[in-house]
Design an enzyme around this catalytic site. Structure first.
Site, PDB file in Angstrom:
ATOM      1  N   HIS A   7       0.840  -1.225   0.000  1.00 54.05           N
ATOM      2  CA  HIS A   7       0.000   0.000   0.000  1.00 54.05           C
ATOM      3  C   HIS A   7       0.867   1.264   0.000  1.00 54.05           C
ATOM      4  O   HIS A   7       0.750   2.127   0.867  1.00 54.05           O
ATOM      5  CB  HIS A   7      -0.964   0.000   1.203  1.00 54.05           C
ATOM      6  CG  HIS A   7      -2.006  -1.065   1.102  1.00 54.05           C
ATOM      7  ND1 HIS A   7      -2.991  -1.072   0.137  1.00 54.05           N
ATOM      8  CD2 HIS A   7      -2.216  -2.195   1.841  1.00 54.05           C
ATOM      9  CE1 HIS A   7      -3.758  -2.143   0.284  1.00 54.05           C
ATOM     10  NE2 HIS A   7      -3.301  -2.845   1.297  1.00 54.05           N
ATOM     11  N   ASP A 181     -11.528   1.629   3.296  1.00 54.44           N
ATOM     12  CA  ASP A 181     -10.087   1.637   2.985  1.00 54.44           C
ATOM     13  C   ASP A 181      -9.794   2.381   1.684  1.00 54.44           C
ATOM     14  O   ASP A 181      -8.642   2.692   1.388  1.00 54.44           O
ATOM     15  CB  ASP A 181      -9.508   0.211   2.958  1.00 54.44           C
ATOM     16  CG  ASP A 181     -10.175  -0.682   1.939  1.00 54.44           C
ATOM     17  OD1 ASP A 181     -11.292  -0.340   1.479  1.00 54.44           O
ATOM     18  OD2 ASP A 181      -9.590  -1.711   1.592  1.00 54.44           O
TER      19      ASP A 181
HETATM   20  N1  LIG Z   1     -12.619  -2.636   5.340  1.00 48.97           N
HETATM   21  C1  LIG Z   1     -12.037  -3.795   5.060  1.00 48.97           C
HETATM   22  O1  LIG Z   1     -11.551  -4.498   5.931  1.00 48.97           O
HETATM   23  C2  LIG Z   1     -12.003  -4.266   3.630  1.00 48.97           C
HETATM   24  C3  LIG Z   1     -11.587  -5.574   3.311  1.00 48.97           C
HETATM   25  C4  LIG Z   1     -11.640  -5.988   1.979  1.00 48.97           C
HETATM   26  C5  LIG Z   1     -12.063  -5.102   0.978  1.00 48.97           C
HETATM   27  N2  LIG Z   1     -12.441  -3.816   1.320  1.00 48.97           N
HETATM   28  C6  LIG Z   1     -12.933  -2.851   0.327  1.00 48.97           C
HETATM   29  O2  LIG Z   1     -14.254  -3.191  -0.067  1.00 48.97           O
HETATM   30  C7  LIG Z   1     -14.522  -2.578  -1.331  1.00 48.97           C
HETATM   31  C8  LIG Z   1     -15.131  -3.601  -2.284  1.00 48.97           C
HETATM   32  O3  LIG Z   1     -14.151  -4.581  -2.613  1.00 48.97           O
HETATM   33  P1  LIG Z   1     -14.465  -5.794  -3.621  1.00 48.97           P
HETATM   34  O4  LIG Z   1     -13.320  -6.734  -3.521  1.00 48.97           O
HETATM   35  O5  LIG Z   1     -15.840  -6.288  -3.428  1.00 48.97           O
HETATM   36  O6  LIG Z   1     -14.388  -5.030  -5.035  1.00 48.97           O
HETATM   37  P2  LIG Z   1     -14.973  -5.562  -6.428  1.00 48.97           P
HETATM   38  O7  LIG Z   1     -14.220  -4.858  -7.487  1.00 48.97           O
HETATM   39  O8  LIG Z   1     -15.043  -7.064  -6.429  1.00 48.97           O
HETATM   40  O9  LIG Z   1     -16.499  -5.043  -6.428  1.00 48.97           O
HETATM   41  C9  LIG Z   1     -16.829  -3.695  -6.428  1.00 48.97           C
HETATM   42  C10 LIG Z   1     -18.171  -3.546  -7.138  1.00 48.97           C
HETATM   43  O10 LIG Z   1     -18.614  -2.177  -6.960  1.00 48.97           O
HETATM   44  C11 LIG Z   1     -19.346  -1.849  -8.120  1.00 48.97           C
HETATM   45  N3  LIG Z   1     -19.564  -0.401  -8.163  1.00 48.97           N
HETATM   46  C12 LIG Z   1     -18.721   0.594  -8.545  1.00 48.97           C
HETATM   47  N4  LIG Z   1     -19.339   1.792  -8.450  1.00 48.97           N
HETATM   48  C13 LIG Z   1     -20.602   1.547  -7.971  1.00 48.97           C
HETATM   49  C14 LIG Z   1     -21.734   2.366  -7.673  1.00 48.97           C
HETATM   50  N5  LIG Z   1     -21.693   3.703  -7.820  1.00 48.97           N
HETATM   51  N6  LIG Z   1     -22.855   1.773  -7.202  1.00 48.97           N
HETATM   52  C15 LIG Z   1     -22.914   0.420  -7.042  1.00 48.97           C
HETATM   53  N7  LIG Z   1     -21.877  -0.397  -7.326  1.00 48.97           N
HETATM   54  C16 LIG Z   1     -20.745   0.160  -7.793  1.00 48.97           C
HETATM   55  C17 LIG Z   1     -18.498  -2.421  -9.252  1.00 48.97           C
HETATM   56  O11 LIG Z   1     -19.228  -2.526 -10.452  1.00 48.97           O
HETATM   57  C18 LIG Z   1     -18.104  -3.787  -8.654  1.00 48.97           C
HETATM   58  O12 LIG Z   1     -19.014  -4.813  -9.028  1.00 48.97           O
HETATM   59  C19 LIG Z   1     -13.171  -2.014  -1.794  1.00 48.97           C
HETATM   60  O13 LIG Z   1     -13.123  -0.644  -1.505  1.00 48.97           O
HETATM   61  C20 LIG Z   1     -12.175  -2.773  -0.955  1.00 48.97           C
HETATM   62  O14 LIG Z   1     -10.963  -2.064  -0.826  1.00 48.97           O
HETATM   63  C21 LIG Z   1     -12.399  -3.407   2.615  1.00 48.97           C
END
Ligand SMILES: NC(=O)c1ccc[n+]([C@@H]2O[C@H](COP(=O)([O-])OP(=O)(O)OC[C@H]3O[C@@H](n4cnc5c(N)ncnc54)[C@H](O)[C@@H]3O)[C@@H](O)[C@H]2O)c1
Length: 282
Positions: A7, A181
């Site tokens: 990161h 994040d």
């Molecule tokens: N807080 C934590 O501990 C933690 C852990 C893992 C992942 N995350 C975060 O969770 C988030 C999601 O990760 P992921 O692996 O599911 O990503 P991903 O790419 O698999 O899925 C994200 C989805 O969001 C959709 N999207 C984008 N803009 C949108 C909108 N305006 N409205 C609705 N949907 C929309 C995309 O089309 C996609 O299908 C990321 O920001 C990731 O960094 C956080």
């Protein structure tokens, strides 16, 4: 040779230290398959998605300031309503758990192919909606629990859930902003910790734990090492040069190489010079 989550984009001091020490740094989060998927991020998203509903349900309990809704309901009562914004890895796993509990679940995504896939896999048990400000507003207003799970690769998350939308939720409802994040997708979201997990926004409980998988470290560790181990074995068996040369996914993970910053996205993030690198430069 350092192979872990780095990161570096928001961390110029760390980047400089790795460059000064001439580290070969391969970042888990930028290892990328030809399909574009990020195999070393996926397990953590699976954990965070499943955990988000488990944790969110807790904040609906009366003793925790919640509205007193049981997500699954019981015969004679309506189930709790869960709205999931973003139907990727996090969102899909959140949906699995929420549906398993017996909640009424809506998932919203901007990617229609993704919505088609979710509709095929989950069938009529899941309501799938195209995501725009109108559909989000309606789904959020009706929901007992909202999961923020969207991602726009490489960009800060958009604040698609506004304070005005939250004002329409029943008091004591909860939001878990998993996208924290990447800056969060809820207006007013700030990173929280496992010790102090939530903030109150006009009667709605907002949980923005930046490292959700840390709560279930045993599962998370095994899930992560299942995915990282094949790469670790390659690095150990072949040495970093041959391992990187033979595996394009691993090569995409290379961020710093013996004093050069070779990942363009990181260079832009930290405002330092990018040095192009090919396999011949290894
Ligand atoms: N807080 C934590 O501990 C933690 C852990 C893992 C992942 N995350 C975060 O969770 C988030 C999601 O990760 P992921 O692996 O599911 O990503 P991903 O790419 O698999 O899925 C994200 C989805 O969001 C959709 N999207 C984008 N803009 C949108 C909108 N305006 N409205 C609705 N949907 C929309 C995309 O089309 C996609 O299908 C990321 O920001 C990731 O960094 C956080």
């Amino acid at each position: 040779v350092l192979f872990t989550y780095l990161h570096l984009a928001p961390a110029p001091e760390l980047t400089k230290a790795l460059l000064d020490r001439k580290i070969v740094g391969i970042a888990y989060e930028t290892v990328q398959l030809d399909s574009g998927s990020l195999p070393l991020l996926t397990p953590m998203s699976e954990v965070a998605g499943k955990l988000s509903v488990q944790i969110g349900a807790r904040w609906l309990e009366k003793e925790n300031g919640g509205s007193g809704v049981l997500l699954g309901g019981v015969p004679g009562t309506p189930p709790g309503r869960v709205a999931i914004v973003g139907g990727g890895v996090v969102g899909t796993n959140a949906a699995k758990v929420a549906l398993g509990m017996g909640a009424a679940v809506t998932i919203l995504d901007i990617n229609l192919d993704r919505l088609r896939y979710l509709a095929d896999v989950f069938g009529s048990s899941l309501r799938v909606l195209a995501s725009d400000s109108h559909s989000i507003e309606q789904a959020v207003a009706e929901a007992d629990l909202v999961i923020g799970a969207l991602l726009i690769p490489g960009a800060k998350a958009k604040k698609v859930i506004t304070k005005a939308m939250m004002a329409k939720m029943r008091r004591g409802s909860a939001i878990v902003d998993v996208a924290i994040d990447q800056g969060g997708c809820v207006e007013g979201a700030v990173p929280t910790s496992h010790e102090n997990p939530v903030i109150d926004v006009d009667g709605v409980t907002l949980c923005c734990i930046a490292n959700l998988p840390g709560a279930v470290a045993r599962t998370s560790t095994f899930a992560l090492t299942n995915a990282t181990f094949p790469y670790v074995a390659k690095l150990a068996d072949q040495g970093y040069k041959d391992a990187l040369a033979a595996d394009p996914a691993l090569f995409r993970g290379l961020n710093v190489l013996r004093g050069d910053l070779v990942c363009r996205a990181v260079a832009e993030g930290v405002g330092m010079k990018h040095v192009a690198c090919t396999i011949a430069d290894l």
